[in-house]
Design a protein around this motif. Sequence first.
Motif, mmCIF file in Angstrom:
data_model
loop_
_atom_site.group_PDB
_atom_site.id
_atom_site.type_symbol
_atom_site.label_atom_id
_atom_site.label_comp_id
_atom_site.label_asym_id
_atom_site.label_seq_id
_atom_site.Cartn_x
_atom_site.Cartn_y
_atom_site.Cartn_z
ATOM 1 N N TYR A 141 40.724 44.019 42.495
ATOM 2 C CA TYR A 141 41.628 44.514 41.455
ATOM 3 C C TYR A 141 41.516 43.602 40.238
ATOM 4 O O TYR A 141 41.553 42.383 40.371
ATOM 5 N N TYR A 142 41.404 44.227 39.064
ATOM 6 C CA TYR A 142 41.109 43.472 37.854
ATOM 7 C C TYR A 142 42.052 43.838 36.715
ATOM 8 O O TYR A 142 42.564 44.947 36.648
ATOM 9 N N ASP A 143 42.242 42.883 35.816
ATOM 10 C CA ASP A 143 42.958 43.129 34.568
ATOM 11 C C ASP A 143 41.919 43.519 33.518
ATOM 12 O O ASP A 143 40.815 42.961 33.482
ATOM 13 N N LEU A 144 42.292 44.486 32.669
ATOM 14 C CA LEU A 144 41.375 45.017 31.665
ATOM 15 C C LEU A 144 42.018 45.031 30.293
ATOM 16 O O LEU A 144 43.229 45.166 30.178
ATOM 17 N N LYS A 145 41.191 44.922 29.264
ATOM 18 C CA LYS A 145 41.656 45.054 27.881
ATOM 19 C C LYS A 145 40.692 45.984 27.159
ATOM 20 O O LYS A 145 39.479 45.833 27.243
ATOM 21 N N SER A 146 41.261 46.960 26.456
ATOM 22 C CA SER A 146 40.454 47.906 25.692
ATOM 23 C C SER A 146 39.741 47.191 24.558
ATOM 24 O O SER A 146 40.289 46.281 23.940
ATOM 25 N N GLN A 147 38.525 47.637 24.273
ATOM 26 C CA GLN A 147 37.782 47.076 23.140
ATOM 27 C C GLN A 147 38.203 47.694 21.818
ATOM 28 O O GLN A 147 37.927 47.125 20.767
ATOM 29 N N SER A 148 38.872 48.849 21.858
ATOM 30 C CA SER A 148 39.167 49.537 20.600
ATOM 31 C C SER A 148 40.653 49.765 20.324
ATOM 32 O O SER A 148 41.004 50.153 19.220
ATOM 33 N N THR A 149 41.506 49.551 21.320
ATOM 34 C CA THR A 149 42.945 49.732 21.113
ATOM 35 C C THR A 149 43.685 48.532 21.688
ATOM 36 O O THR A 149 43.069 47.595 22.187
ATOM 37 N N ASP A 150 45.005 48.593 21.669
ATOM 38 C CA ASP A 150 45.801 47.493 22.220
ATOM 39 C C ASP A 150 46.128 47.701 23.701
ATOM 40 O O ASP A 150 46.908 46.960 24.275
ATOM 41 N N LEU A 151 45.486 48.669 24.346
ATOM 42 C CA LEU A 151 45.776 48.998 25.734
ATOM 43 C C LEU A 151 45.274 47.905 26.680
ATOM 44 O O LEU A 151 44.104 47.528 26.636
ATOM 45 N N GLU A 152 46.185 47.378 27.489
ATOM 46 C CA GLU A 152 45.846 46.415 28.528
ATOM 47 C C GLU A 152 46.312 46.985 29.854
ATOM 48 O O GLU A 152 47.396 47.542 29.955
ATOM 49 N N LEU A 153 45.480 46.845 30.873
ATOM 50 C CA LEU A 153 45.804 47.334 32.203
ATOM 51 C C LEU A 153 45.747 46.165 33.180
ATOM 52 O O LEU A 153 44.892 45.290 33.055
ATOM 53 N N PHE A 154 46.641 46.193 34.146
ATOM 54 C CA PHE A 154 46.752 45.073 35.071
ATOM 55 C C PHE A 154 46.572 45.547 36.510
ATOM 56 O O PHE A 154 47.129 46.569 36.915
ATOM 57 N N ALA A 155 45.781 44.789 37.264
ATOM 58 C CA ALA A 155 45.540 45.025 38.681
ATOM 59 C C ALA A 155 45.049 46.449 38.950
ATOM 60 O O ALA A 155 45.612 47.182 39.748
ATOM 61 N N ILE A 156 43.965 46.825 38.269
ATOM 62 C CA ILE A 156 43.352 48.135 38.451
ATOM 63 C C ILE A 156 42.209 47.998 39.458
ATOM 64 O O ILE A 156 41.370 47.104 39.347
ATOM 65 N N SER A 157 42.172 48.893 40.431
ATOM 66 C CA SER A 157 41.149 48.855 41.470
ATOM 67 C C SER A 157 39.771 49.126 40.894
ATOM 68 O O SER A 157 39.594 49.994 40.038
ATOM 69 N N GLU A 158 38.785 48.416 41.420
ATOM 70 C CA GLU A 158 37.401 48.631 40.984
ATOM 71 C C GLU A 158 36.917 50.044 41.309
ATOM 72 O O GLU A 158 35.922 50.496 40.760
#
Length: 80
Positions: free
Chosen positions: A55-72
């Motif tokens: 599970y990983y944290d992600l940050k969008s390259q084009s918006t302010d969207l951040e996601l936390f603990a998303i399954s691979e």
Amino acid sequence: MDIRYQEGDVIRLRHVDYFADPMDWGMDADEYARVLEAQENGELFVVTCEATEGYYDLKSQSTDLELFAISEYHFLPAPK
């Protein structure tokens, strides 16, 4: 094939609609709608860290969207 993700890897989202209830994602309906839209638009995300195994944290390259603990499971590696 077992892909291991690291900080800085770039991915796209896939199968976001697999869990259609925003509560399954720990999000409200508006947040979940943004994630669905990001998938539909092919938005690119950068892996910022591994939250826990698989599970990983992600940050969008084009918006302010951040996601936390998303399954691979929901990752599609982006071409370099």
